[in-house]
Write a protein that holds these residues in place. Structure first.
Motif, PDB file in Angstrom:
ATOM      1  N   SER A  11     -11.319  -9.081   4.713  1.00 42.77           N
ATOM      2  CA  SER A  11     -10.436  -9.987   5.637  1.00 42.77           C
ATOM      3  C   SER A  11     -10.747 -11.447   5.299  1.00 42.77           C
ATOM      4  CB  SER A  11     -10.721  -9.856   6.972  1.00 42.77           C
ATOM      5  OG  SER A  11     -12.099  -9.492   7.153  1.00 42.77           O
ATOM      6  N   TYR A  12      -9.735 -12.288   5.513  1.00 39.75           N
ATOM      7  CA  TYR A  12      -9.912 -13.655   5.215  1.00 39.75           C
ATOM      8  C   TYR A  12     -10.126 -14.264   6.552  1.00 39.75           C
ATOM      9  CZ  TYR A  12      -9.145 -12.951   0.028  1.00 39.75           C
ATOM     10  OH  TYR A  12      -8.962 -12.667  -1.131  1.00 39.75           O
ATOM     11  N   LYS A  13     -11.222 -15.320   6.612  1.00 42.73           N
ATOM     12  CA  LYS A  13     -11.011 -16.191   8.025  1.00 42.73           C
ATOM     13  C   LYS A  13      -9.912 -17.156   7.819  1.00 42.73           C
ATOM     14  CE  LYS A  13     -14.807 -16.597  10.925  1.00 42.73           C
ATOM     15  NZ  LYS A  13     -16.039 -15.574  10.489  1.00 42.73           N
ATOM     16  N   GLU A  21      -6.727  -9.442   8.261  1.00 49.12           N
ATOM     17  CA  GLU A  21      -7.195  -8.275   7.251  1.00 49.12           C
ATOM     18  C   GLU A  21      -6.300  -7.895   6.317  1.00 49.12           C
ATOM     19  OE1 GLU A  21      -8.152  -4.752   9.513  1.00 49.12           O
ATOM     20  OE2 GLU A  21     -10.206  -4.577   8.765  1.00 49.12           O
ATOM     21  N   ILE A  22      -6.887  -8.166   4.994  1.00 46.71           N
ATOM     22  CA  ILE A  22      -6.031  -7.805   3.686  1.00 46.71           C
ATOM     23  C   ILE A  22      -6.108  -6.519   3.459  1.00 46.71           C
ATOM     24  CG2 ILE A  22      -5.270  -8.380   1.452  1.00 46.71           C
ATOM     25  CD1 ILE A  22      -5.102 -10.774   3.432  1.00 46.71           C
ATOM     26  N   LEU A  23      -7.247  -5.965   3.296  1.00 48.50           N
ATOM     27  CA  LEU A  23      -7.234  -4.437   2.929  1.00 48.50           C
ATOM     28  C   LEU A  23      -8.105  -3.634   4.222  1.00 48.50           C
ATOM     29  CD1 LEU A  23      -9.022  -4.802  -0.860  1.00 48.50           C
ATOM     30  CD2 LEU A  23      -6.608  -4.052  -0.021  1.00 48.50           C
ATOM     31  N   GLY A  40       3.240  -0.224  -4.880  1.00 50.51           N
ATOM     32  CA  GLY A  40       3.411  -0.690  -3.515  1.00 50.51           C
ATOM     33  C   GLY A  40       4.027  -1.918  -3.616  1.00 50.51           C
ATOM     34  N   PRO A  41       4.824  -2.534  -2.680  1.00 46.79           N
ATOM     35  CA  PRO A  41       5.509  -3.775  -2.676  1.00 46.79           C
ATOM     36  C   PRO A  41       4.550  -4.915  -2.641  1.00 46.79           C
ATOM     37  CG  PRO A  41       5.383  -2.828  -0.347  1.00 46.79           C
ATOM     38  CD  PRO A  41       4.766  -1.785  -1.430  1.00 46.79           C
ATOM     39  N   SER A  42       5.200  -5.961  -3.016  1.00 46.80           N
ATOM     40  CA  SER A  42       4.241  -7.357  -3.110  1.00 46.80           C
ATOM     41  C   SER A  42       3.794  -7.648  -1.681  1.00 46.80           C
ATOM     42  CB  SER A  42       5.465  -8.389  -3.360  1.00 46.80           C
ATOM     43  OG  SER A  42       4.624  -9.787  -3.601  1.00 46.80           O
ATOM     44  N   GLY A  43       2.369  -8.146  -1.901  1.00 49.55           N
ATOM     45  CA  GLY A  43       1.902  -8.387  -0.655  1.00 49.55           C
ATOM     46  C   GLY A  43       0.932  -7.136   0.089  1.00 49.55           C
ATOM     47  N   ALA A  44       0.912  -6.209  -0.706  1.00 49.12           N
ATOM     48  CA  ALA A  44       0.307  -4.932   0.023  1.00 49.12           C
ATOM     49  C   ALA A  44      -1.273  -4.985  -0.133  1.00 49.12           C
ATOM     50  CB  ALA A  44       0.903  -3.742  -0.679  1.00 49.12           C
ATOM     51  N   GLY A  45      -1.556  -5.787  -0.922  1.00 51.11           N
ATOM     52  CA  GLY A  45      -3.043  -6.089  -1.555  1.00 51.11           C
ATOM     53  C   GLY A  45      -3.586  -5.325  -2.571  1.00 51.11           C
ATOM     54  N   LYS A  46      -2.783  -4.898  -3.543  1.00 47.27           N
ATOM     55  CA  LYS A  46      -3.131  -4.287  -4.631  1.00 47.27           C
ATOM     56  C   LYS A  46      -4.070  -5.309  -5.664  1.00 47.27           C
ATOM     57  CE  LYS A  46       1.311  -4.047  -5.961  1.00 47.27           C
ATOM     58  NZ  LYS A  46       1.781  -4.802  -4.901  1.00 47.27           N
ATOM     59  N   SER A  47      -3.514  -6.500  -5.708  1.00 47.54           N
ATOM     60  CA  SER A  47      -4.394  -7.375  -6.526  1.00 47.54           C
ATOM     61  C   SER A  47      -5.753  -7.649  -5.944  1.00 47.54           C
ATOM     62  CB  SER A  47      -3.743  -8.763  -6.718  1.00 47.54           C
ATOM     63  OG  SER A  47      -2.497  -8.570  -7.587  1.00 47.54           O
ATOM     64  N   THR A  48      -5.843  -7.909  -4.666  1.00 49.32           N
ATOM     65  CA  THR A  48      -6.867  -7.988  -3.799  1.00 49.32           C
ATOM     66  C   THR A  48      -7.888  -6.871  -4.012  1.00 49.32           C
ATOM     67  OG1 THR A  48      -5.936  -9.198  -2.127  1.00 49.32           O
ATOM     68  CG2 THR A  48      -8.279  -8.530  -1.747  1.00 49.32           C
ATOM     69  N   LEU A  49      -7.393  -5.493  -4.202  1.00 44.15           N
ATOM     70  CA  LEU A  49      -8.187  -4.373  -4.384  1.00 44.15           C
ATOM     71  C   LEU A  49      -8.730  -4.279  -5.577  1.00 44.15           C
ATOM     72  CD1 LEU A  49      -9.313  -1.766  -3.241  1.00 44.15           C
ATOM     73  CD2 LEU A  49      -7.200  -0.483  -3.709  1.00 44.15           C
TER      74      LEU A  49
HETATM   75  N1  LIG Z   1      -7.525 -15.939  -0.936  1.00 44.43           N
HETATM   76  C1  LIG Z   1      -6.748 -15.589   0.207  1.00 44.43           C
HETATM   77  N2  LIG Z   1      -6.764 -16.171   1.249  1.00 44.43           N
HETATM   78  C2  LIG Z   1      -5.867 -15.506   2.245  1.00 44.43           C
HETATM   79  N3  LIG Z   1      -4.926 -14.822   1.844  1.00 44.43           N
HETATM   80  C3  LIG Z   1      -4.901 -14.208   0.815  1.00 44.43           C
HETATM   81  C4  LIG Z   1      -5.833 -14.388  -0.358  1.00 44.43           C
HETATM   82  N4  LIG Z   1      -5.299 -13.780  -1.175  1.00 44.43           N
HETATM   83  C5  LIG Z   1      -4.468 -12.899  -0.748  1.00 44.43           C
HETATM   84  N5  LIG Z   1      -4.033 -12.986   0.377  1.00 44.43           N
HETATM   85  C6  LIG Z   1      -3.077 -12.373   1.119  1.00 44.43           C
HETATM   86  O1  LIG Z   1      -3.341 -11.170   0.922  1.00 44.43           O
HETATM   87  C7  LIG Z   1      -2.190 -10.415   0.754  1.00 44.43           C
HETATM   88  C8  LIG Z   1      -2.309  -9.412  -0.288  1.00 44.43           C
HETATM   89  O2  LIG Z   1      -2.265 -10.023  -1.394  1.00 44.43           O
HETATM   90  P1  LIG Z   1      -2.281  -9.266  -2.985  1.00 44.43           P
HETATM   91  O3  LIG Z   1      -3.432  -8.681  -2.856  1.00 44.43           O
HETATM   92  O4  LIG Z   1      -2.091 -10.243  -4.006  1.00 44.43           O
HETATM   93  O5  LIG Z   1      -0.984  -8.472  -2.780  1.00 44.43           O
HETATM   94  P2  LIG Z   1      -0.256  -7.744  -3.928  1.00 44.43           P
HETATM   95  O6  LIG Z   1      -1.106  -7.839  -5.119  1.00 44.43           O
HETATM   96  O7  LIG Z   1      -0.011  -6.323  -3.713  1.00 44.43           O
HETATM   97  O8  LIG Z   1       1.027  -8.527  -3.947  1.00 44.43           O
HETATM   98  C9  LIG Z   1      -1.140 -11.453   0.751  1.00 44.43           C
HETATM   99  O9  LIG Z   1      -0.556 -11.234   2.295  1.00 44.43           O
HETATM  100  C10 LIG Z   1      -1.796 -12.390   0.423  1.00 44.43           C
HETATM  101  O10 LIG Z   1      -1.143 -13.587   1.165  1.00 44.43           O
END
Ligand SMILES: Nc1ncnc2c1ncn2[C@@H]1O[C@H](COP(=O)(O)OP(=O)(O)O)[C@@H](O)[C@H]1O
Ligand SMILES: [Mg+2]
Length: 228
Positions: A11-13, A21-23, A40-49
């Protein structure tokens, strides 16, 4: 290398009292040598994971075990050497250094021993059909060629796990297929584990396992525990 994810959340503050909460409580198991597609769709959290699995970012809660080692219980120095020695990463936008040549870009992850790795870098370039471009600058290359250089850079340390975040998302279909084939061939040769993000169903179908994410959760393809 195998990878196990347990109860992972990120999660991000946002401001003082608001957390986003992103994941959300991700569980995942990937066997050594497996190819796993993440969709999964854009914004799902794939890159973050995959940034967390590639040890470039940290979870808020949860564990990532690589070959049984609880990675985030270790210090940054350990994470750094783990990345340098075992992990390769490809991004949607190649993130190559435009002031460096093709050969230099490939050697960046192993810069301190670049002289020893020179021959290896040239061999990778031969394999991916870019040896004639070794001394060119990045801006002199097409998008497909740039992404091939990014692949070579991901392979220079003979990684045991490769992460690829929509590696062909910016390329036309045919160029994309060429890169995908090269990526898959290289991974099989190295007997490495591959975790890749894709929107392309045909590409996802080449994986051993497909996982779909939505809104920070895995909603399809969670591992079959009986397999392990
Ligand atoms: N550094 C960050 N601070 C706040 N929110 C973030 C940050 N990085 C990503 N997000 C948010 O996390 C969500 C998932 O992003 P991301 O992992 O890039 O998804 P995906 O790769 O599936 O498109 C999005 O809503 C994005 O805006
Ligand atoms: Mg993404």
């Amino acid at each position: 290398m195998n990878l196990i994810v347990k109860n992972l959340s990120k999660s991000y503050k946002k401001m003082k009292f608001l957390e986003i909460e992103i994941l959300k409580n991700i569980q995942l198991r990937i066997k050594s040598g497996q190819k796993l597609a993440l969709t999964g769709p854009s914004g799902a959290g794939k890159s973050t994971l995959i940034h967390i699995l590639g040890l470039m970012d940290k979870p808020t809660i949860g564990k990532v075990y690589i070959n049984g080692v609880d990675c985030f219980s270790k210090n940054d120095k350990y994470l750094c050497s783990m990345r340098r020695e075992n992990i390769g990463f490809m991004f949607q936008f190649h993130y190559l250094m435009t002031d460096f040549t093709v050969l230099e870009n490939i050697l960046i992850p192993v810069w301190s021993i670049r002289n020893i790795k020179l021959e290896h870098a040239r061999n990778i370039l031969k394999k991916i059909g870019l040896i004639h471009r070794q001394d060119h600058y990045i801006n002199e290359l097409s998008g497909g060629e740039q992404q091939r250089v990014a692949l070579a850079r991901a392979l220079i340390n003979n990684p045991k796990i490769v992460f690829a975040d929509e590696p062909t998302g910016n390329l036309d279909t045919n160029t994309g297929i060429e890169i995908e084939d090269l990526l898959f061939e290289s991974i099989s040769e190295l007997k490495a584990t591959l975790i890749f993000v894709t929107h392309n169903e045909k590409l996802a179908a080449k994986a051993d396992k497909v996982i779909k994410m939505l809104d920070g959760k895995i909603i399809e393809g969670e591992c079959d525990e009986s397999l392990y």
